[in-house]
Design a protein around this motif. Structure first.
Motif, short mmCIF file in Angstrom:
data_model
loop_
_atom_site.label_atom_id
_atom_site.label_comp_id
_atom_site.label_asym_id
_atom_site.label_seq_id
_atom_site.Cartn_x
_atom_site.Cartn_y
_atom_site.Cartn_z
N TYR A 255 0.86 -1.19 0.00
CA TYR A 255 0.00 0.00 0.00
C TYR A 255 0.89 1.23 0.00
O TYR A 255 1.85 1.32 0.77
N VAL A 256 0.56 2.20 -0.87
CA VAL A 256 1.22 3.51 -0.84
C VAL A 256 0.12 4.56 -0.98
O VAL A 256 -0.67 4.52 -1.92
N ARG A 257 0.10 5.48 -0.02
CA ARG A 257 -0.93 6.53 -0.05
C ARG A 257 -0.84 7.33 -1.34
O ARG A 257 0.24 7.72 -1.78
N GLN A 258 -2.00 7.56 -1.95
CA GLN A 258 -2.03 8.17 -3.28
C GLN A 258 -1.31 9.51 -3.31
O GLN A 258 -0.62 9.84 -4.28
N SER A 259 -1.43 10.30 -2.26
CA SER A 259 -0.79 11.61 -2.25
C SER A 259 0.73 11.52 -2.18
O SER A 259 1.44 12.49 -2.47
N VAL A 260 1.26 10.34 -1.80
CA VAL A 260 2.70 10.16 -1.71
C VAL A 260 3.28 9.75 -3.07
O VAL A 260 4.44 10.07 -3.38
N ILE A 261 2.50 9.07 -3.89
CA ILE A 261 3.00 8.48 -5.13
C ILE A 261 3.71 9.49 -6.04
O ILE A 261 4.79 9.18 -6.57
N PRO A 262 3.19 10.70 -6.24
CA PRO A 262 3.90 11.65 -7.12
C PRO A 262 5.30 12.04 -6.64
O PRO A 262 6.10 12.54 -7.42
N ARG A 263 5.60 11.79 -5.37
CA ARG A 263 6.91 12.13 -4.82
C ARG A 263 7.95 11.04 -5.08
O ARG A 263 9.14 11.24 -4.78
N LEU A 264 7.51 9.90 -5.60
CA LEU A 264 8.39 8.75 -5.73
C LEU A 264 9.06 8.68 -7.09
O LEU A 264 8.60 9.31 -8.05
N ARG A 265 10.12 7.91 -7.19
CA ARG A 265 10.78 7.68 -8.47
C ARG A 265 10.69 6.19 -8.79
O ARG A 265 10.74 5.34 -7.90
N ARG A 266 10.53 5.88 -10.08
CA ARG A 266 10.56 4.48 -10.50
C ARG A 266 12.00 4.00 -10.54
O ARG A 266 12.85 4.61 -11.19
N THR A 267 12.27 2.90 -9.86
CA THR A 267 13.62 2.34 -9.87
C THR A 267 13.65 0.94 -10.47
O THR A 267 14.71 0.43 -10.79
N LEU A 268 12.48 0.31 -10.60
CA LEU A 268 12.35 -0.98 -11.25
C LEU A 268 11.25 -0.86 -12.29
O LEU A 268 10.28 -0.12 -12.11
#
Length: 414
Positions: A255-268
């Motif tokens: 689970y990842v809170r939707q508001s957090v997702i834009p702060r993340l980077r794809r690494t895989l």
């Protein structure tokens, strides 16, 4: 009501979407009376041993096994037509897990395990990074402590809070460790060591006040106790399915809170992250950049789903998750806590001090022992299964266990 294998298979074959949808309503804060061994969750393990080690891996219910057998029969036929059974199972299982933790399905990604989910989330935060720190604690999972220890060797500032003399992690100690350079706080909701539970809401409020995100390993919690990601405020949460979700290995949830997702980077990267993919390289392809163009999902699946997962486990969860939802985690917790209270009361009288706080509320109670090998042999002879090793005995009853099971354990220990 007991559901037969014939009824399960018939329901899956004729209407999988309806059969897997789960109950119409679910109030996890309203416990219902539970009679162990009754209802949709029946377990054959009771015929073979007194199993009080469900925190290791939970026995498969008879209904879940029937679903797995139906999947294997489906694959054996090799007749693939739309709508595909697995497509339907993937949607319904994810929806039911989301309901179980109070999330939206778009905030859930399939992962291979709890550890895989935690590792991917940590990486998506750009860690290791020498300009910030990570805070964890000594009661977190051993694989997680390895992860953060390895990052520490790469130069990451990692702060590991020790349990106090009562085997708790004191919030004041966490407060001293978390500062405005903390990027991540990573803990277990229920410790696999002794069942200790953090006050997640208080911990999240503390971490957020200093700009940090909170990741929670919930593998020893989800399915056994009420979990609400909205109420607690956690930013990310991982769980495999082979413990209290009563599934098997090879499939878990992040689970990842939707508001957090834009702060993340794809690494895989993997095909499951794709919303669309179009070739521009072969006869008949539309015009476009060579060799292909694509778009990605902007939810949790678009960042963390990378490959194939266990369809057999998916089938098992299509039975167990609706059953857990129908019974209610609060009711499951209430039943288990009656058994935990008895071992917490009686086992110290036999000379085994408790490591588990009396108010832990988790499905785990742990006791200190002197001769792990001798005790393990003694319990095996009595047909009682608990986790005994490294100077500790961990007892973890589930919904199918009874007071009689606890009595057999106490007789073996006496």
């Amino acid at each position: 009501m007991t559901i037969s294998r014939r009824q399960v298979l018939k329901g899956m074959a004729l209407a999988p979407t309806v059969a897997l949808a789960g109950p119409a309503s679910f109030d996890k804060h309203a416990p219902k009376p539970v009679a162990a061994g009754e209802g949709a969750l029946e377990f054959k393990v009771r015929r073979y041993e007194t199993c009080l080690d469900n925190a290791r891996w939970h026995p498969l219910s008879m209904g879940a096994r029937a679903r797995v057998e139906e999947y294997l029969e489906y694959k054996e036929r090799v007749v693939w037509t739309k709508p595909d059974l697995i497509d339907q199972l993937q949607k319904s299982v994810k929806q039911n897990f989301a309901r179980l933790i109070g999330a939206d399905a778009g905030e859930i990604a399939y992962v291979n395990s709890t550890t895989a989910g935690e590792t991917m989330f940590v990486s998506s935060l750009g860690l290791p990074d020498k300009d910030c720190n990570i805070v964890t604690d000594g009661l977190h999972f051993e694989g997680s402590l390895y992860l953060y220890g390895a990052l520490q060797k790469q130069g990451m500032d990692v702060r590991c809070v020790r349990p106090d003399k009562n085997w708790r992690i004191d919030l004041k100690d966490m407060e001293r460790a978390i500062d405005h350079k903390t990027r991540l706080v990573a803990v277990s909701q229920a410790s696999f060591i002794n069942g200790f539970q953090h006050d997640l809401k208080a911990l999240c409020e503390l971490a957020h006040s200093r700009g940090a995100l909170v990741y929670v390993d919930a593998v020893q919690a989800v399915g056994a106790i009420p979990v609400d990601v909205r109420e607690s405020g956690v930013d990310a949460m991982g769980s495999a399915s082979y413990k209290w979700l009563m599934g098997d290995f090879g499939l878990g949830f992040l689970y990842v809170r939707q508001s957090v997702i834009p702060r993340l980077r794809r690494t895989l990267f993997g095909y499951r992250q794709l919303n669309a993919f179009n070739y521009h390289a072969f006869p008949g392809d539309p015009v476009g950049p060579y060799p292909a163009s694509w778009s990605q999902h902007d939810d949790a699946s678009g960042f963390f789903e990378i490959g194939t997962y266990s369809n057999a486990t998916l089938a098992a969860l299509s039975y167990s998750l609706p059953a857990i939802l129908d019974m209610g985690p609060a009711a499951i917790q209430q039943h288990v806590q009656q058994l935990i209270a008895k071992v917490q009361r009686e086992i110290p009288r036999l000379g085994y001090p408790s490591m588990t706080p009396a108010d832990a509320g988790s499905p785990i109670a742990t006791f200190l022992i002197k001769d792990s090998a001798a005790l393990a042999k003694k319990l095996r002879t009595a047909g009682v299964d608990v986790a005994a090793g490294n100077g500790r005995m961990r007892i973890s009853p589930s919904i199918y266990n009874t007071d009689g099971d606890i009595e057999r354990l106490l007789e073996a220990l006496a």
